[in-house]
Design a protein around this motif. Sequence first.
Motif, PDB file in Angstrom:
ATOM      1  N   VAL A  54       4.240   3.439 -10.473  1.00 23.52           N
ATOM      2  CA  VAL A  54       4.626   2.167 -11.075  1.00 23.52           C
ATOM      3  C   VAL A  54       3.747   1.068 -10.488  1.00 23.52           C
ATOM      4  O   VAL A  54       3.536   1.024  -9.270  1.00 23.52           O
ATOM      5  N   GLY A  96       0.208  -5.067  -8.297  1.00 20.22           N
ATOM      6  CA  GLY A  96      -0.894  -4.265  -7.744  1.00 20.22           C
ATOM      7  C   GLY A  96      -1.301  -4.625  -6.327  1.00 20.22           C
ATOM      8  O   GLY A  96      -2.388  -4.280  -5.882  1.00 20.22           O
ATOM      9  N   TYR A 148       7.341  -4.494   9.007  1.00 16.54           N
ATOM     10  CA  TYR A 148       7.643  -4.866   7.618  1.00 16.54           C
ATOM     11  C   TYR A 148       6.993  -3.866   6.662  1.00 16.54           C
ATOM     12  O   TYR A 148       5.776  -3.743   6.627  1.00 16.54           O
ATOM     13  N   SER A 150       0.767   1.851  -5.474  1.00 17.97           N
ATOM     14  CA  SER A 150       0.745   1.719  -6.935  1.00 17.97           C
ATOM     15  C   SER A 150      -0.521   2.345  -7.516  1.00 17.97           C
ATOM     16  O   SER A 150      -0.921   2.032  -8.634  1.00 17.97           O
TER      17      SER A 150
END
Length: 609
Positions: free
Chosen positions: A147, A151, A552, A158
């Motif tokens: 998916v 981008g 993160y 992706s």
Amino acid sequence: VKRRSLLKAALTLPFLSGILPNALAGTARPGTGAAARLRSRVRPGDAGWPNTASWDQFNMQVGGQLLKLDAPFANCAPTPVSAACSNALALLQNPYAVGDEPALTQTSGWVDAWTSQPSAYAVAARNTADVVAAVNFARTHHLRLVVKGGGHSYQGTSSAPDSLLVWTRRMNEITLHDAFVGHGCEGRRAPQPAVTIGAGAMWSDAYAAVTTHGGRYVQGGGCTTVGVAGLVQSGGFGNFSKNYGTAAAGLLEAEIVTADGMVRIANACTNADLFWGIKGGGGGSLGVVTRLTLRTRELPETFGAVFGEIKAVSADAFRILIAKVVDFYQGALFNPNWGEQISFSSDTIYVSMVFQGLNKEAAEQTWKPFIEWVLAHHEYSFTKPLQTLALPAGHFWDAEFFKAHAPGIMVTDDRPGAPGAHVVWAGDKEQVGWFIHGYESAWMPESLLRKERQSVLVDALFECTRHWRVGLHFNKGLAGAPEQEIAAARDTAMNPDVLGAFALAIIANGDAPAFSGMPGATPDLASARNEASHIGRAMHELLKAAPGAGSYVSESDYFKSEWQTAFWGENYPKLAEVKRKYDPDGLFFVHHGVGSEEWSADGFTRSHR
Ligand SMILES: Cc1cc2nc3c(=O)[nH]c(=O)nc-3n(C[C@H](O)[C@H](O)[C@H](O)COP(=O)(O)OP(=O)(O)OC[C@H]3O[C@@H](n4cnc5c(N)ncnc54)[C@H](O)[C@@H]3O)c2cc1C
């Protein structure tokens, strides 16, 4: 209004008639009745790869929106460079143009990690029905599904060769609501102002609609070309997150197509476990999000920024400067008014801070004692004087305003017919097509700001800068934020380390684009690896002050060990349960995404563990 339009949209989905009522009621039971577990996926040329007739039929199902993709630089080797190759090179000057090309990503790769490569086919999805068709086709034919929205994945999640891509770029409709209540939440949740955003929209689209034209605030990302769906599923921080919290915590509802091809509504009252997982559980792992509804808030009067650079004459003086900055941050800036970054390299600090809820004079007053201290010490000089800028908050993402008052700060998409709101901060443009050498991050606990612990932080920062520059992104740690924003973020899948961190430390570097076959792309791999090892050593020094700190998920190391704990901490077991419930057969796979342990690195083969 919401429910009626949802039902109307649902009735236009030909594949859903039998299952949608269940999905709407949140009573569907995913993960039951799965056939024998899939062991491997197929690639072009494999016996199980769909034949031409199947692709043709699928293309009809998606209204002719199936695209066969080729690598943009596939035939660029011969010189002189062909017109097609020159055109492809020109795209790399403009992140919006890169985003409009389904075969490209905003990062070209990462040394020894991944290289951007197009999927075999892409569905340029126009609506939820196209997404449903793509998910069903991929599941039925055992395809690798990927998916892509904006981008911007640094980790290449992706991009996957030999896959079918669901490309959401065109699903970018935006609707503002005065009083939104999620499906099933009627009578249980108070109506509130909100915005519904198509999964393919970028933050520039959202900010134009909500702030520039709507006069309100929505918590999104800092970089305007990042995709809304990708950022929210990361957790998501923007410039002013120290006041408004994470983007994920502001999510009120999402529509998502899960691996079984069902369209589900996820919110606090319906499919609440899936809703929780979408909020920070990482993009590309739980389904294809087709639209998101985020709360909006009142705008403050003013947004502003403080920029500058200070150099120390020696390493000893630099250590003292770091101590001064840490103490000044703790006393004056560690509150919801201030966000963004201060970076440290040998032997300079770079100030790039933003503020809200203060006017320009108040911001200047805040910095005055620090500036006076610097001026009073001959060991320091302003290599760039500290400058304070402020503007009415409603113009913060207003391209026309910047064009008139501060040209150069924002760069516009200059292609004919491009929407006027399509702008990017000049600083973010440097990362277009980036080839990453190293990227690491760590949430730095608030305890390090206590007077008696500051020297530990200062020593770690100093030793870190002997190896590489480090940025403290204060807006990406929630300590110091309002209590209700911390509570809202606690109810997401993110690593709870974010709640008690005063900043996310980021140590990273990369170089010019290096897409495969691209003329002039000759990355110096030896030097890239050398940089990566310096970055690793710098982080090692920093972690002496914050052992075991979380990281993160979307701004982290591709090679992170124990990534499950680093990205999600104690939330990982619950997230893994959500994954098993909604995608028991592992249709959705991304590198270091929830459940990816079960697959080979390329996501094609189920491992035997
Ligand atoms: C230049 C730059 C600046 C950045 N700035 C910030 C920042 O200020 N704050 C911050 O928090 N992060 C920032 N990031 C990180 C960014 O938020 C994440 O990389 C985010 O996931 C990107 O989303 P995207 O849609 O642009 O990217 P994509 O690469 O398209 O998607 C990212 C991931 O989400 C998945 N995904 C995308 N759309 C969907 C969908 N509709 N349904 C399900 N899965 C989906 C993809 O499969 C992929 O795994 C930045 C990244 C870059 C490159």
